[in-house]
Design a protein around this motif. Sequence first.
Motif, PDB file in Angstrom:
ATOM      1  N   LEU A  37      44.552  66.645  31.900  1.00  0.00           N
ATOM      2  CA  LEU A  37      44.303  64.451  32.149  1.00  0.00           C
ATOM      3  C   LEU A  37      45.473  64.027  31.954  1.00  0.00           C
ATOM      4  N   VAL A  62      50.292  55.857  39.358  1.00  0.00           N
ATOM      5  CA  VAL A  62      50.118  55.771  38.231  1.00  0.00           C
ATOM      6  C   VAL A  62      48.578  55.494  38.438  1.00  0.00           C
ATOM      7  N   LEU A  63      47.650  56.108  37.570  1.00  0.00           N
ATOM      8  CA  LEU A  63      46.155  55.907  37.928  1.00  0.00           C
ATOM      9  C   LEU A  63      45.799  55.228  37.057  1.00  0.00           C
ATOM     10  N   PRO A  64      44.501  54.690  37.062  1.00  0.00           N
ATOM     11  CA  PRO A  64      43.337  53.663  36.183  1.00  0.00           C
ATOM     12  C   PRO A  64      43.460  54.435  34.670  1.00  0.00           C
ATOM     13  N   VAL A  65      43.719  53.851  34.056  1.00  0.00           N
ATOM     14  CA  VAL A  65      43.242  53.804  32.424  1.00  0.00           C
ATOM     15  C   VAL A  65      42.276  55.369  33.046  1.00  0.00           C
ATOM     16  N   THR A  66      41.022  54.280  33.092  1.00  0.00           N
ATOM     17  CA  THR A  66      39.698  54.596  32.791  1.00  0.00           C
ATOM     18  C   THR A  66      39.182  55.673  33.740  1.00  0.00           C
ATOM     19  N   THR A  67      40.388  56.036  34.476  1.00  0.00           N
ATOM     20  CA  THR A  67      39.820  57.824  35.166  1.00  0.00           C
ATOM     21  C   THR A  67      39.640  58.798  33.899  1.00  0.00           C
ATOM     22  N   GLY A  68      41.221  58.851  33.057  1.00  0.00           N
ATOM     23  CA  GLY A  68      41.452  59.495  32.194  1.00  0.00           C
ATOM     24  C   GLY A  68      42.624  60.223  32.503  1.00  0.00           C
ATOM     25  N   TYR A  69      42.937  59.819  33.751  1.00  0.00           N
ATOM     26  CA  TYR A  69      44.416  60.561  33.918  1.00  0.00           C
ATOM     27  C   TYR A  69      45.519  59.978  34.198  1.00  0.00           C
ATOM     28  N   ASP A  70      46.339  60.172  33.888  1.00  0.00           N
ATOM     29  CA  ASP A  70      47.704  59.067  34.284  1.00  0.00           C
ATOM     30  C   ASP A  70      48.071  59.297  35.190  1.00  0.00           C
TER      31      ASP A  70
END
Lengths: 536, 1047
Positions: free
Chosen positions: B674, B723-731
């Motif tokens: 993640l 940087v990915l959206p926090v809500t995807t679970g991935y950083d």
Amino acid sequence: MFRNNIILFSLSLVAALFTSCEKFLEEEPKNSTYNEVFWDDARAGNNAIAGNYALLRNALMDGFSGVGNRYYMYGDMPANLYIGVYSDGYGHVEIGNGNYTSNYMVQSYGNWTLFYKSITMSNIILKEMPEVPREVLELEQDNPEAFRRKIMGQAYFLRAFTYFMLTKVWGDVPLVTEVYDDPINAPQLPRAPRAVVLKQIEDDCHKAAALLDWGYTNSSERSVMANKGSVYALLAHLYLWRATTADLGSDQPIMQDVHSADTTIAALLALGGYSRPDTTNYGDVFIGRSTEGIFELNMSENTLEGTNGHIGMKFLNNNHIATYGANAAFFVKPAYLTSHFYKVETKWDWVWHEDIWQWVWEEVTTTALDTADVRFNNNFEDYTSERPVCVKYSNVVYRNPGQQLEAHLSNNMILFRLSDMLLLQAEIALYQGDISRAINIINSFREHYGASESSLLSSDLSKDQVMNEYILERGKELYLEGHLFYDLIRTRKCFDHVPWLTEARLRQGGFFWPVDPRLFSENRHLVQTEYWRGKI
Amino acid sequence: MKRDALLIFCCLWYALGWAQSRSINGVVKDEHGSPLTAVTVTLKGTSIAVQTDEDGMFTINVDGSETLEFSLMGFDKQTISVQNRAELEVVLRETQSALDEVVIIGYQQVTRRKTTAAISSISGKELANLPAASFDQLLQGRLAGVNVQNFTGEPGATPTVQVRGNTSLNREYDEFSVGNAPLYVVDGVPQPPQQYTSPMTGTGTNFIAGINPQDIESIDVLKDASAAAIYGSRAANGVIMITTKKGRSTEPQVMISAYTGVTQRPALRDVALGAEERRQKMQILEDLQPLRGDIDYRNLSLVLTDSLNPAFNGNTDWQDLYYRTGRVNSADLTLSGGGTGGMNYRFSAGLYDEDGIVKATGFKRYSMRLNLTSMALKQRLMINPIVAYSRTDRARAGGDGIGTDARYTPASYFNLSDTRREYLLGMYDEDLDVNTGNQLTFNLNLGYEFTNALRFTSQTSYIYSNSRRDVSIPNAVANFTGNQQNVFSDNQVNILSSNYFTYTKSFSDHNLSAILGSDLEYNQYRSMNAGATNGASDQIKVIQGFQQRYLTAGSDYQAYSMASFYSRLAYDYDSRYLLSASIRGDGSSRFGKNNKWGYFPSVSLAWLISEESFMKDGESMFSMLKLRASLGTSGGLPGNNYLQYNLYRVNAGNYWGNNGATSYNGITAITPNLVDGVAQPDISWERSVQWNLGVDAELAAGRFSFAFDVFNKENKLSLFDVVLPVTTGYDRALTNSIGVRNYGAEMILMANPLPRRSPVQWFSRLNVSYVKNQIMNLPNSGRDLVVTGSRFDKTHILSVGSPINTFYLYETLGIFSTVNDIPINPLTGQRFNAGGGAYQPGDMYLRDVDGDFVIDPFNDGINPDKLPIGDPNPKWTGGWTNNFTWRNFSLGILFTFLFDRDVLNLYQSDLYENGAGTNETTGSFSQYAIPDLSKVNIWRKPGDQAAIPAYPLGSFRYYSVAGQTYFLDRGDYLRVKSVSLTYNLPNAMVSRMGMNNVRVYGVVDNLAMFQRTSRLPDAEAVNYWGEYDGDGYPIPAKFTFGVEFQF
């Protein structure tokens, strides 16, 4: 001729190489499993749900340097009533003053990233588990569909639990219940209103309850794997939280939710099979897996899952852990002990009477520390000193026992337990106006734990007085279990006990945490928690 | 071909010999008097020619014409009139012209005259007998466009090698980063990159250090895209082509050479010792006590006040414990020769042994190389196996540098107890950190000549390498928790099969050359590591007898494959107008289905003006004048083999206080990765588009020459984390999201300024490169990124429009001399402060950029008081080579230089950082060494105009904010890199000894340094990020003396 043959041969060789290229250019990883193959395994659900619990454990335990334990930083620390800070070097004491603005605090405890990792895992399980073919599950599971239900039920529960944590801490939070096929192009989400989040939690709980059973088929799962009882406990908390915080402008609870909480707890008590252990074994409750445990996170050294960062260790000194110093970082506030564990004494003394302008020898009532209470005896030491010690969590295991090095604490994180549920019934009774029921419940606790008879409540107390005693009883029973600050908010007793949480601030939702400003830089839909706008 | 011609000529000569009886005998020698073999002697105006034999002798019959022409590759042509003489002695001079030299351009070679690309070359002769652990260090200053910085003096470490600038961006600071490494191609075989181990995991030894510099025949650097594009997906950072020596078909030759020398112990830093240190500390406490409320004499450490305590009255210079004078030894043996039928061989064996100047560090290399060539099938089939083996041995003393950095060098007045000595020096034993590497290379090159024009080459290469590190940490070093043992072992197999056709043909004035081929490459890497702690005895240096629960183990497997095809077409008309175009297609297993294949085309043009008739008329001063232009694309591969898969994390049970947890409730916890594990089937190739304009010229038959190039290189679609959206679970996830542009110019000037006949000859070559880089775009809409992962104070920023890794600093305006110098906020009446603490006299004055009278101490992200200032990338680099010869003496001097680079001097900022605690328990001021205060102008009382602010005693002040311009130094330097003096023994004497050649030589490496700033001990010993923290490994001076025999 010969020459042409060679050319032809070479060319065809090259051509042959090209045709086999597609296969040649596939390299499968051998150093880990991956999405496309992981779920094609009968055991995958077990490992994935274990991963989900582990992510939740990581989220609840994480925090800022040296302290961590955010579950307690949210649930106990802000009340400023229970935990004293001797030294931490990073200003955690400011949490107790309702001041969440320092960079350290807002960047660690104001950041919700880890909770969304746990939610993502639940979402993945809920997406993948239904698609695992029955034939695959049959290879190892006696009852494939029961297995499937059990894994999915837990995933619903964990998602609900995580959202419940999120909404208790931040109020409105982004709501995601799907797995993105392409996370790189996934949308940035705004914060969903609290009511929507609470509804989602309720729905997930209902789905989880339908999938899970009461009790445990395997004793190793006791308390640490969610069952129907865990779901009901969460539901009960959810209803009471919603009843009392859905409208912060009002201090009147929503009675429908109160009743739902009442019936939920009643069902839990009737069907859950939980029981309070004998008071002589009271301390074992906090090691974990007791008969009263409803939901705990496993942090036991039996499976090498203990931690050297447990909140309990912050209170311990070199009497308990050989390598520690004489002064523990945290201590129990002496005022907490004297205000909560009290007994009423009468004695004869000289008393000055202003009206008659003289001293009178008469009987007076005073309060004193009630050291007889089992919970007091079990949980606190050095109570006469400036900085009493909390030994509620002190099951120290040395990984290097020979040299007494590498101390780890082997105490589960207790999230829901029977006494919590029993006490909530008193709160429900008070909301319902049934004061005597509440008094009975509180007195039954004091009797059960051998508290001084002088602390038993008389039946003529007002509703407000009983609510005061209820909060004290919660404080005695659930010290350092991450509940007390929320209890104070629900009952509005925060106005009496938490100086910074004034009525005005509560009405503005000023107990919710601000959001780490770094999260805004990526997400233009995000807004700061209402109370904190312009303050961070 | 040549051999056939020779045969015909000889026959002719015999046939004619009967007709004319006047014959002439002669001998041809070089300038040193050695006979020259295979010189073609032609009767001018005829096709009659002979060749000299092994003693340089020839006999030719003259027929009418009495003028003879002598020619040999690498020597100037000479014409001599016979004039009735029967005996001739002819001396040929080595040519100064480089036009007929060949350069390797990937699968082919061309003469320098006909190249259309920007290529820098150097002959192996220049690298021979120089004391360096690996050849890449020797390239410094010798090749235009190649910037080599030996930022550490540790033997066996990897220097930064950059071809045409820096292109690598990182979100996180990595102390060991060397930036973008070029592709090394040895004898046509691309070497696997050092991608799997970092200095912290494996042996950390430079992966090309196994190549013995003595085996190198030549090095060609393909700089522009038209040259490099033939290596497609790996060529974006330039290609360094290494050709190893082959045998020459002559008599068996034996060469033995050896040198030995010392490496100089570095000068120690200035510290006040013993009683003097205590006096200085007490004095500064006394000076500042009235001004700093935090200094409380009652809490002063006993260490400072109790000077009579025998434990605290020592005189220990801690730096002294770690350094020593090192040794360097090298020995080489070469056998070469040939036989009939085109068979020849060369075998070499070498030993290099350098002891570092830090105790228990050093580097040893044992190397062996065999190169055989044989012809078969009527000279049509060439069989050329090359076998090479090397072993490297490197002692690293724990790999953590020395225990005396600026902050934590203990105070000198501590007397060293045995326990403490064991703790500090426990790792400085060669047995405790053993790093070995073995590399076996087997190449089989087959070439078949179908016709004179068409040739097929098949190259098969197998490289097997393994490395192993054994680290034993003694009980005392492990804080008495028992000894520890770590083992790391890996092996890598790289298989390459390369098959291609070449076609070369001339049709009157049209010359055509083409190549078509394909490569298949497979690389597999496996590693294993094991560790154990809490051991029972320091004597156990393997993992035996440790308790089960203190054992850890792991292994890894990585593999990738690549398939490629390529073609190049070169055409020229009348050797005047040159055109070359190439394309390569690479398919890689690292990419998903959608983007497996990447294509990298290039085209280049050249115009040889000097061949035009208008230039040839009369006596032109130009022997060559060429204009070049090229445009092309090359690529880059992601370092990760499995980006297309969503790899899961197994044993993901870790949490606060238990990083090693593997399970939940005893069940192995498995989650997706993640952090950055998003599956990326669509990720595509990094691309670099480059144009280049150049001019090459040679004047006066090679006495003078110059080359000038300008280029612009844009790396597009480079991989970087978004940087990915926090809500995807991935950083975060790698995407093709950044662009970097490097542009600049290179110049090479070569001259032989003295006349040809002068007894003293002077060859001089100056090369200068200028390169500047700029970030063109960044992910997440180009927002500035502060580089994380370094120290508390983040000092680098990535910002569109700025150079890579620009420093991110507060601007220092001066030092507050008195309280009146400190600004007051007119609105609040508050004194200028940093995060609440008001500034005091003697503090640094930092510029308040946002004008709020507060210096924002926020260190993690964009800070309103910090500015991007200073560029850590070197912009002007190069070298100046000078060789003087006089009779049998030759003197070589190489200068290297670097101009226009900013260096953040963290050492300077750390020196005063230990003042925070003055009391008994946390008294870092009393525990650690301070600079010699008698030699610096430090602020002591209001009114002082000091160069150094007040010692930050008693509190954590913002004095030691490393990220401020006060600590920014100029990194310019000019180094006398190498001076060598060689003497060739006179031929007569050598012949009497039965040898061909004997030479003795002495070399001084790093003789002198001239640098802009005096605050840096060595302006070159600065890491890739432009930082110097004093914790590194000094670059020593080396003095060697050697001798070489040939017989």
